[in-house]
Scaffold this motif. Structure first.
Motif, PDB file in Angstrom:
ATOM      1  N   LYS A 146       0.655   4.306  -0.094  1.00  0.00           N
ATOM      2  CA  LYS A 146       0.081   5.322   0.580  1.00  0.00           C
ATOM      3  C   LYS A 146       1.014   5.730   1.483  1.00  0.00           C
ATOM      4  O   LYS A 146       0.840   5.853   2.753  1.00  0.00           O
ATOM      5  N   ALA A 147       1.585   4.243   2.721  1.00  0.00           N
ATOM      6  CA  ALA A 147       2.026   4.360   3.653  1.00  0.00           C
ATOM      7  C   ALA A 147       3.530   4.491   3.876  1.00  0.00           C
ATOM      8  O   ALA A 147       3.912   5.844   5.332  1.00  0.00           O
ATOM      9  N   GLU A 150      -2.533  -6.029   1.969  1.00  0.00           N
ATOM     10  CA  GLU A 150      -2.363  -5.095   0.917  1.00  0.00           C
ATOM     11  C   GLU A 150      -1.397  -4.290   2.246  1.00  0.00           C
ATOM     12  O   GLU A 150      -2.169  -3.271   2.270  1.00  0.00           O
ATOM     13  N   TRP A 151      -1.084  -4.559   2.902  1.00  0.00           N
ATOM     14  CA  TRP A 151       0.291  -4.148   4.184  1.00  0.00           C
ATOM     15  C   TRP A 151       1.193  -3.238   3.899  1.00  0.00           C
ATOM     16  O   TRP A 151       1.685  -3.521   2.909  1.00  0.00           O
ATOM     17  N   GLY A 152       0.984  -2.130   4.796  1.00  0.00           N
ATOM     18  CA  GLY A 152       1.724  -1.190   4.820  1.00  0.00           C
ATOM     19  C   GLY A 152       2.774  -1.148   5.768  1.00  0.00           C
ATOM     20  O   GLY A 152       4.174  -0.917   5.372  1.00  0.00           O
ATOM     21  N   SER A 173      -5.853  -4.457   4.055  1.00  0.00           N
ATOM     22  CA  SER A 173      -4.459  -4.913   5.565  1.00  0.00           C
ATOM     23  C   SER A 173      -5.032  -4.939   6.981  1.00  0.00           C
ATOM     24  O   SER A 173      -6.338  -5.380   7.053  1.00  0.00           O
ATOM     25  N   GLY A 174      -4.469  -4.297   7.637  1.00  0.00           N
ATOM     26  CA  GLY A 174      -4.824  -4.449   9.665  1.00  0.00           C
ATOM     27  C   GLY A 174      -3.739  -4.921  10.332  1.00  0.00           C
ATOM     28  O   GLY A 174      -3.414  -5.385  11.461  1.00  0.00           O
ATOM     29  N   ALA A 188       0.675  -0.878   0.086  1.00  0.00           N
ATOM     30  CA  ALA A 188      -0.376   0.234   0.166  1.00  0.00           C
ATOM     31  C   ALA A 188       0.973   1.196  -0.133  1.00  0.00           C
ATOM     32  O   ALA A 188       1.399   1.941   1.208  1.00  0.00           O
ATOM     33  N   ARG A 225     -15.642  -3.352  -4.130  1.00  0.00           N
ATOM     34  CA  ARG A 225     -15.691  -4.072  -2.443  1.00  0.00           C
ATOM     35  C   ARG A 225     -16.395  -3.668  -1.622  1.00  0.00           C
ATOM     36  O   ARG A 225     -17.096  -2.351  -1.860  1.00  0.00           O
ATOM     37  N   SER A 257      -6.829  -0.263   9.925  1.00  0.00           N
ATOM     38  CA  SER A 257      -5.910  -0.648  10.315  1.00  0.00           C
ATOM     39  C   SER A 257      -4.762  -1.235  11.234  1.00  0.00           C
ATOM     40  O   SER A 257      -5.443  -1.041  12.208  1.00  0.00           O
ATOM     41  N   GLN A 258      -3.347  -1.766  11.546  1.00  0.00           N
ATOM     42  CA  GLN A 258      -3.452  -1.884  13.425  1.00  0.00           C
ATOM     43  C   GLN A 258      -4.040  -2.511  13.758  1.00  0.00           C
ATOM     44  O   GLN A 258      -4.483  -2.214  15.078  1.00  0.00           O
ATOM     45  N   HIS A 302     -12.869  -7.597  -3.133  1.00  0.00           N
ATOM     46  CA  HIS A 302     -11.552  -6.422  -2.237  1.00  0.00           C
ATOM     47  C   HIS A 302     -12.865  -6.277  -0.746  1.00  0.00           C
ATOM     48  O   HIS A 302     -14.136  -5.745  -0.243  1.00  0.00           O
ATOM     49  N   ASN A 337      -6.897   1.916  -5.398  1.00  0.00           N
ATOM     50  CA  ASN A 337      -8.265   1.998  -4.477  1.00  0.00           C
ATOM     51  C   ASN A 337      -8.355   3.637  -4.418  1.00  0.00           C
ATOM     52  O   ASN A 337      -7.506   4.131  -5.389  1.00  0.00           O
ATOM     53  N   TYR A 346       3.606   6.686   7.274  1.00  0.00           N
ATOM     54  CA  TYR A 346       2.162   7.639   7.255  1.00  0.00           C
ATOM     55  C   TYR A 346       3.344   8.875   7.524  1.00  0.00           C
ATOM     56  O   TYR A 346       2.223  10.098   6.688  1.00  0.00           O
TER      57      TYR A 346
END
Ligand SMILES: *Cc1c(COP(=O)(O)O)cnc(C)c1O
Length: 462
Positions: free
Chosen positions: A99-100, A312-314, A269-270, A97, A190, A233-234, A228, A146, A420
């Motif tokens: 954007k991270a 999609e892990w960032g 992600s997550g 991802a 999505r 996140s996190q 999707h 996305n 970020y």
């Protein structure tokens, strides 16, 4: 002999005290040298962080591309290993991802290790276009798109698809569905699942994607390959990954009746980072094992061909690859408190570690020198902007650092700042952003200098 032993024990004591050297905390590359200074290792290379900041000054960010590379490699290898061990029939695709962290020094190592990409805006996709024009890509790289699709975003998607890139728009609403009706490549859709998990970003009202019942009413979607979702996140507990997978596979099953080409589940992600170092998170192995097991068991139960899986892990990949260094300028008393002091840093939490006030992020903060000092103060950190919110109190608790009176110059490092913070950064009080250094192959390179007053002024029309 005896003396040596005692010294070693003490040194390891400090290493443990500052929570360095632990793989599960992502500090396995960090150590303290005999002079009590922070060192970071890259294989058998070693970077003395104190020497680096004495040379380049502060505030400074240091990026370690090899940490990014090893995390991507480990992630992909772990998924493929459990796919094999558990006889899962689908394939695995890792999409970073973007954007991270969109900095070149982050994105290139990610791609070098075989990651695909996930972009969140037309401008991120434009960076992808520039890489294609420089002939930088293996044509097999896959890019998911996305975020809200402006006309400019969609034309760029179409343009890159026509140039042969596998670019997969993720459709999030009826307007995008209509606009992409004639898109020639594969598309994803999505879903905004009605499911709650325990995580900061899992809001009561989520606005991303189709509600489940609306999605199922759509029926056939041309070239639909991917379902999707991205819940949060996190995510702090493994169950927060597994519950959504089961629910999404139920939806996937129903969608597949009218869309037989559907073959991929993108679980967003997550994956989290143990920023605070006080509570341990799941291990990568355990998380991946359970993700694959759940996808397999649930698919078998629904008599589905195992879908390909995308994550999609960032932040998981990039957060531990950067540290931010500040100098302590001075100390001050805290009004009505004698148990703690303010330490003022030569940088800003509001500007350069924006998640500190945005989401009350907790950070792992350690000294860069005097790490063997036994006398420590309980402190809160104050940023250099004149804003009362520019501070770090560890959520009303405190951190500990050496007494300033015992030191010449005291520097601190904030760990895990690679995700970020850069794209959220700002210039409150016209402070300059930190200098960005790259540590690779045993050498330090300057990626971006600290801005001069002229450069900062120019940003504001002066
Ligand atoms: C933000 C985002 C991600 C990345 O989240 P991380 O917590 O950085 O891993 C992935 N997918 C989508 C759709 C996102 O919006």
């Amino acid at each position: 002999m005896g003396r040596k032993k005692i010294r070693r024990k003490k040194k390891n004591g400090f290493k443990k005290f500052w929570k360095l050297g632990f793989e599960e905390l992502n500090t396995q590359h960090f150590d303290i040298n005999p002079d009590g200074e922070l060192v970071v290792r890259e294989g058998n290379f070693q970077y003395n962080i104190y020497d680096i900041v004495k040379k380049y000054g502060t505030s400074t960010e240091i990026v370690f591309p090899t940490i990014i590379e090893s995390r991507v490699r480990d992630l992909i290898d772990t998924f493929n290993a459990y796919i094999k061990i558990l006889s899962y029939r689908g394939r695995f695709y890792y999409h970073y991802a973007m954007k991270a962290n969109q900095n070149k020094e982050f994105v290139l190592p990610v791609i070098a290790e075989g990651a695909n990409l996930d972009v969140s805006s037309a401008n991120e996709l434009f960076v992808v276009k520039q890489m294609i024009e420089q002939d930088k890509f293996n044509a097999k790289i896959r890019v998911t798109c996305n975020g809200p699709k402006t006309e400019r975003y969609i034309s760029l998607i179409e343009e890159l698809r026509n140039r042969g890139l596998i670019v997969i728009p993720i459709i999030e609403n009826h307007d995008e569905l209509e606009r992409l009706k004639k898109f020639k490549g594969e598309v994803g859709i999505r879903v905004n699942m009605d499911i709650k998990i325990d995580a900061h970003f899992d809001k009561k009202y989520n606005r991303f994607g189709f509600l489940e019942e609306d999605l199922l009413k759509i029926g056939k979607v041309r070239n639909l390959s991917t379902l999707h979702y991205h819940i949060s996140s996190q995510i702090e507990k493994i169950d927060g990954f597994l519950k959504p997978i089961k629910r999404a596979l139920g939806i996937y099953h129903k969608l597949k009746e009218k869309n037989p080409a559907l073959d991929t589940l993108n679980i967003g992600s997550g994956a989290g980072i143990p920023f605070e170092k006080s509570k341990k998170l799941y291990s990568l192995k355990n998380l991946v094992n359970q993700i694959i097991k759940t996808a397999k068991n649930e698919s078998d139960r629904l008599q589905l061909k195992h879908p390909n899986l995308i994550v999609e892990w960032g932040r998981y990949v990039v957060a531990p690859a950067q540290i931010t260094i500040f100098k302590i300028l001075t100390e001050k008393a805290i009004v009505n408190r004698t148990d703690k002091k303010w330490y003022v840093i030569d940088g800003s939490f509001i500007n350069d570690l924006a998640d500190t006030w945005g989401i009350h992020q907790r950070w792992h903060i350690i000294p860069v020198n005097y790490m063997n000092d036994k006398k420590l103060n309980k402190v809160w950190l104050a940023g250099s902007s004149c804003d009362s919110d520019d501070k770090y109190t560890a959520s009303g608790s405190y951190i500990v650092l050496p007494h300033l009176s015992d030191t010449d110059d005291l520097y601190i490092a904030v760990l895990d700042t690679g995700a970020y913070q850069d794209s959220l950064a700002s210039h409150h009080c016209l402070l300059s952003s930190p200098m960005k250094l790259i540590a690779t192959n045993g050498e330090i390179k300057i990626a971006r200098k600290r801005e001069t007053p002229e450069e900062i002024g120019r940003l504001f029309g002066w």
